[in-house]
Design a protein around this motif. Structure first.
Motif, PDB file in Angstrom:
ATOM      1  N   VAL A  44      41.469 103.059  53.397  1.00 47.20           N
ATOM      2  CA  VAL A  44      40.022 103.209  54.320  1.00 47.20           C
ATOM      3  C   VAL A  44      40.602 103.618  55.803  1.00 47.20           C
ATOM      4  N   THR A  97      40.483 106.297  66.875  1.00 51.73           N
ATOM      5  CA  THR A  97      41.008 105.175  67.132  1.00 51.73           C
ATOM      6  C   THR A  97      40.667 104.295  68.164  1.00 51.73           C
ATOM      7  N   LEU A 125      34.888  97.733  62.652  1.00 48.52           N
ATOM      8  CA  LEU A 125      35.666  97.835  61.376  1.00 48.52           C
ATOM      9  C   LEU A 125      34.719  98.223  60.204  1.00 48.52           C
ATOM     10  N   GLN A 156      36.316  93.546  49.655  1.00 46.89           N
ATOM     11  CA  GLN A 156      36.221  94.583  50.642  1.00 46.89           C
ATOM     12  C   GLN A 156      37.703  94.927  51.245  1.00 46.89           C
ATOM     13  N   TYR A 157      37.734  96.171  51.451  1.00 44.97           N
ATOM     14  CA  TYR A 157      39.268  96.448  51.978  1.00 44.97           C
ATOM     15  C   TYR A 157      38.950  97.184  53.285  1.00 44.97           C
ATOM     16  N   PHE A 158      39.439  96.693  54.437  1.00 43.28           N
ATOM     17  CA  PHE A 158      39.269  97.246  55.945  1.00 43.28           C
ATOM     18  C   PHE A 158      40.176  98.340  56.282  1.00 43.28           C
ATOM     19  N   GLY A 159      39.545  99.160  57.255  1.00 46.04           N
ATOM     20  CA  GLY A 159      40.197 100.477  57.760  1.00 46.04           C
ATOM     21  C   GLY A 159      40.844  99.714  59.246  1.00 46.04           C
ATOM     22  N   PRO A 160      41.322 100.550  59.775  1.00 47.35           N
ATOM     23  CA  PRO A 160      42.245 100.083  61.059  1.00 47.35           C
ATOM     24  C   PRO A 160      41.123  99.564  62.183  1.00 47.35           C
ATOM     25  N   GLY A 161      40.063 100.337  62.286  1.00 53.96           N
ATOM     26  CA  GLY A 161      39.015 100.044  63.177  1.00 53.96           C
ATOM     27  C   GLY A 161      38.878 101.018  64.323  1.00 53.96           C
ATOM     28  N   THR A 162      37.993 100.759  65.136  1.00 51.35           N
ATOM     29  CA  THR A 162      37.856 101.784  66.242  1.00 51.35           C
ATOM     30  C   THR A 162      37.528 100.873  67.373  1.00 51.35           C
TER      31      THR A 162
END
Lengths: 115, 114
Positions: free
Chosen positions: A4, A9, A90, A104-110
């Motif tokens: 993801v 960022t 996220l 659910q697989y998460f991204g690194p977030g903003t």
């Protein structure tokens, strides 16, 4: 296998402005969920998109809106930003209809900062 | 409504030792899914382990295992042979009844010392 991804960022905005955050799901996934994580807290569910429709919404005001595109990527829009919207946002993806759809697989977030 | 409670804000362990993180939850459903996620300072939320409530056998992933007590609504995470890289915030979560949203606890910060 692409995971993801989220962009940007980091983001700094001023109260009253509008912001758009972007998310591309893990390869093969078709469902995208958005979460807001305040500092030192667990993530809070904002909404989930599947087949370009909002499938479920958490307890967030209408200032928070989203969209899902035909390629399954998604955007989170927040209007009339408040100081309290400062948080880590996220994105998580999953595959509907699969026996493991619940994972659910998460991204690194903003990281959004509202001044 | 479903809720998740993590009663240990902080835990510490020495390298190579074993540590257990606690989690209790509340749900009216008989079938549901439970998860442990790890969030290091890099912010990426990483899936550690998942447990289906209908399975009596406790899930295991390498050094990570759970103690799932359905009647007590308890779901603890055991980390064996702790490593420096295990230092992170650990979140317990349950999937909501609609199968869409994860409901998280407030997290436990784990520190690992050498």
């Amino acid at each position: 296998d692409a995971g993801v991804t989220q962009s940007p960022t980091h983001l700094i905005k001023t109260r009253g402005q509008q912001v758009t955050l972007r998310c591309s799901p893990k390869s093969g996934h078709d469902t995208v969920s958005w979460y807001q994580q305040a500092l030192g807290q667990g993530p809070q569910f904002i909404f989930q998109y599947y087949e370009e429709e909002e499938r479920q919404r958490g307890n967030f005001p209408d200032r928070f809106s989203g969209h899902q595109f035909p390629n399954y990527s998604s955007e989170l829009n927040v209007n009339a930003l408040l100081l309290g919207d400062s948080a880590l946002y996220l994105c998580a993806s999953s595959l509907a209809g699969d026996t493991y759809q619940e994972t659910q697989y998460f991204g690194p977030g903003t990281r959004l900062l509202v001044l | 409504a479903q809720t998740v409670t993590q009663s240990q804000p902080e835990m510490s362990v020495q390298e190579a030792e074993t540590v257990t993180l606690s989690c209790t939850y509340d749900t009216s459903e008989s079938d549901y899914y439970l998860f442990w996620y790890k969030q290091p300072p890099s912010r990426q939320m990483i899936l550690v382990i998942r447990q289906e409530a209908y399975k009596q056998q406790n899930a295991t992933e390498n050094r990570f295992s759970v103690n799932f007590q359905k009647a007590a609504k308890s779901f603890s995470l055991k980390i064996s042979d702790s490593q420096l890289g295990d230092a992170a915030m650990y979140f317990c979560a349950i999937l909501n009844q609609a199968g869409t949203a994860l409901i998280f606890g407030k997290g436990t910060t784990l520190s690992v010392s050498s």
